[in-house]
Design an enzyme around this catalytic site. Structure first.
Site, PDB file in Angstrom:
ATOM      1  N   HIS A  74       0.810  -1.228   0.000  1.00  0.00           N
ATOM      2  CA  HIS A  74       0.000   0.000   0.000  1.00  0.00           C
ATOM      3  C   HIS A  74       0.841   1.274   0.000  1.00  0.00           C
ATOM      4  O   HIS A  74       1.865   1.337   0.678  1.00  0.00           O
ATOM      5  CB  HIS A  74      -1.025   0.004   1.143  1.00  0.00           C
ATOM      6  CG  HIS A  74      -0.466  -0.011   2.541  1.00  0.00           C
ATOM      7  ND1 HIS A  74      -0.278   1.135   3.267  1.00  0.00           N
ATOM      8  CD2 HIS A  74      -0.097  -1.028   3.354  1.00  0.00           C
ATOM      9  CE1 HIS A  74       0.181   0.821   4.474  1.00  0.00           C
ATOM     10  NE2 HIS A  74       0.311  -0.477   4.551  1.00  0.00           N
ATOM     11  N   ASP A 191       6.211   1.952   6.387  1.00  0.00           N
ATOM     12  CA  ASP A 191       4.942   1.218   6.270  1.00  0.00           C
ATOM     13  C   ASP A 191       4.050   2.029   5.348  1.00  0.00           C
ATOM     14  O   ASP A 191       3.523   3.058   5.756  1.00  0.00           O
ATOM     15  CB  ASP A 191       4.330   1.057   7.667  1.00  0.00           C
ATOM     16  CG  ASP A 191       2.936   0.471   7.643  1.00  0.00           C
ATOM     17  OD1 ASP A 191       2.525  -0.054   6.596  1.00  0.00           O
ATOM     18  OD2 ASP A 191       2.253   0.557   8.681  1.00  0.00           O
ATOM     19  N   GLU A 225      -5.298   1.280   2.756  1.00  0.00           N
ATOM     20  CA  GLU A 225      -4.999   0.190   3.697  1.00  0.00           C
ATOM     21  C   GLU A 225      -5.060   0.642   5.144  1.00  0.00           C
ATOM     22  O   GLU A 225      -5.558  -0.068   6.008  1.00  0.00           O
ATOM     23  CB  GLU A 225      -3.613  -0.407   3.393  1.00  0.00           C
ATOM     24  CG  GLU A 225      -3.345  -1.739   4.104  1.00  0.00           C
ATOM     25  CD  GLU A 225      -2.802  -1.596   5.527  1.00  0.00           C
ATOM     26  OE1 GLU A 225      -2.763  -2.606   6.239  1.00  0.00           O
ATOM     27  OE2 GLU A 225      -2.417  -0.472   5.941  1.00  0.00           O
ATOM     28  N   GLU A 226      -4.526   1.832   5.406  1.00  0.00           N
ATOM     29  CA  GLU A 226      -4.389   2.267   6.814  1.00  0.00           C
ATOM     30  C   GLU A 226      -5.736   2.471   7.511  1.00  0.00           C
ATOM     31  O   GLU A 226      -5.794   2.570   8.733  1.00  0.00           O
ATOM     32  CB  GLU A 226      -3.535   3.544   6.915  1.00  0.00           C
ATOM     33  CG  GLU A 226      -2.049   3.350   6.591  1.00  0.00           C
ATOM     34  CD  GLU A 226      -1.290   2.478   7.605  1.00  0.00           C
ATOM     35  OE1 GLU A 226      -1.864   2.052   8.616  1.00  0.00           O
ATOM     36  OE2 GLU A 226      -0.099   2.211   7.348  1.00  0.00           O
ATOM     37  N   ASP A 246       3.988  -6.423   3.424  1.00  0.00           N
ATOM     38  CA  ASP A 246       3.809  -5.327   4.384  1.00  0.00           C
ATOM     39  C   ASP A 246       4.788  -5.530   5.534  1.00  0.00           C
ATOM     40  O   ASP A 246       5.285  -6.634   5.759  1.00  0.00           O
ATOM     41  CB  ASP A 246       2.350  -5.294   4.881  1.00  0.00           C
ATOM     42  CG  ASP A 246       1.912  -3.883   5.292  1.00  0.00           C
ATOM     43  OD1 ASP A 246       2.796  -3.057   5.610  1.00  0.00           O
ATOM     44  OD2 ASP A 246       0.701  -3.623   5.306  1.00  0.00           O
ATOM     45  N   HIS A 326       4.550   2.780  12.960  1.00  0.00           N
ATOM     46  CA  HIS A 326       3.601   3.888  13.183  1.00  0.00           C
ATOM     47  C   HIS A 326       4.180   4.927  14.140  1.00  0.00           C
ATOM     48  O   HIS A 326       3.464   5.545  14.933  1.00  0.00           O
ATOM     49  CB  HIS A 326       2.227   3.368  13.657  1.00  0.00           C
ATOM     50  CG  HIS A 326       1.428   2.748  12.552  1.00  0.00           C
ATOM     51  ND1 HIS A 326       0.076   2.539  12.628  1.00  0.00           N
ATOM     52  CD2 HIS A 326       1.802   2.306  11.325  1.00  0.00           C
ATOM     53  CE1 HIS A 326      -0.360   1.994  11.493  1.00  0.00           C
ATOM     54  NE2 HIS A 326       0.684   1.839  10.690  1.00  0.00           N
TER      55      HIS A 326
HETATM   56 ZN   LIG Z   1       1.123  -1.335   6.393  1.00  0.00          ZN
END
Ligand SMILES: [Zn+2]
Length: 350
Positions: A74, A191, A225-226, A246, A326
């Site tokens: 993503h 990410d 995606e998030e 991922d 994150h």
């Molecule tokens: Zn991800």
């Protein structure tokens, strides 16, 4: 013995750096999708298309059309949106994606206005100065009410901020702060941009070696995606299995690390497809790709988004270890290279 083609690592890191520097919070991914599309256009074997939701698909005809496959990563990332223009002219944020508020404190940011302007700023505690608030600066719980955007503009009222062209609903993007040192790659939003770079590097390596996938494969570059529904739609109906690429979650109690690719055997959505996961292990071993097997305790993927949307297909997940996910993330080039090898081995598997 492995006979996988040579990977152009500087090319992969160059693509990754540009992608990281292209803002793409969920909902505002056009530039990142366009850049990925432009890059893939240089490989004529790929047939590019867009879904109505804005994702990019690249279909690569394989030696056989039976048992079509898909590989996904993503381009969308965490970010923010203007929730409110406060009476002091500063901005209250609404979160895009799941992150703890304290992870963005002190970060530089840009507000993307509706007219296309960018206004720079920084994310600070409402009680930021130690000389005024003393212990409160440390004690205050970080949250939407205690963090605000301080704009680099002369404003101290709602009206003055609105005159800058800023409005509720404008996207706010966090500085990615990309650095590559001693093989480590450090940035927000590895990410999942690291894995987009992995797939692009795999395409380039196979293409230059004159190879193509064993089966027709759709590369699916997801853009939601998030927030949980990225790959829920858009993967062709004849695809029988999906490899999700991922990040692997690195930290205390985890098997994964920044130097390896990991196979995620289970996450918050439950176990992945057992047979497909076992095939990936066998492929790694056959191709001398060192890897880890891991469980991610607070994690969901686009594979589960697809499953939850009703897909009748096998789904497995691999990816490079990313520290402090994150948050201010970091991985190592070794993990990116090993993941690229694994993706190539999968594409070539008969
Ligand atoms: Zn991800």
């Amino acid at each position: 013995m492995s006979n996988l083609p040579e990977i152009d690592t500087p090319y992969m890191l160059g693509f990754l750096t540009t992608l990281l520097n292209t803002p793409s919070p969920t909902g505002f991914t056009e530039a990142a999708i366009a850049f990925t599309g432009e890059t893939l256009k240089t490989f004529p074997a790929l047939k590019l298309a867009r879904t109505r939701k804005g994702a990019l698909t690249a279909t690569w005809r394989g030696d056989q059309n039976e048992g079509a496959r898909a590989v996904t990563a993503h381009v969308d990332t965490l970010g923010g949106m203007v929730k409110e223009i406060k009476s002091n002219g500063r901005l209250k944020l609404s979160r895009i994606g799941g992150f703890a508020w304290n992870t963005i404190e002190g970060e530089g940011c840009s507000v993307l206005t509706r007219s296309g302007r960018q206004v720079r700023g920084s994310i600070l505690l409402t009680k930021a100065s130690s000389h005024i608030f003393a212990a409160e600066v440390g004690d205050l719980k970080r949250g939407e009410d205690t963090l605000e955007v301080r704009l680099d503009a002369r404003t101290s009222s709602t009206r003055e901020t609105m005159e800058l062209g800023i409005g509720v609903g404008d996207f706010v993007v966090f500085d990615p702060r990309v650095e590559i040192n001693a093989g480590f790659v450090r940035s927000r939003h590895l990410d999942d941009k690291a894995c987009v770079a992995v797939i692009v590097a795999a395409v380039k390596a196979l293409n230059e070696a004159g190879r193509k996938p064993a089966r027709t494969t759709t590369l699916f570059f997801s853009n939601y995606e998030e927030v949980g529904h990225g790959a829920a739609a858009g993967i062709p109906a004849d695809v029988e299995e999906l490899l999700v690429v991922d990040m692997a979650a690195v930290g205390e109690g985890q098997n994964s690390d920044e130097f390896h690719a990991s196979l995620c055997i289970k996450d918050s959505g439950g176990p992945y497809h057992h047979d497909m996961s076992n095939r990936l292990r066998a492929l790694a071993e056959k191709n001398e790709i060192p890897y880890k097997v891991d469980i991610y305790p607070h994690y969901g993927s686009d594979g589960e988004a697809w499953w939850n949307a009703g897909a009748d297909a096998a789904v497995a997940l691999i990816g490079p270890g990313v520290d402090a996910s994150h948050n201010y993330e970091r991985t190592h080039t070794e993990a990116l290279v090993e993941t690229t090898k694994w993706v190539m081995a999968y594409l070539l598997e008969e």
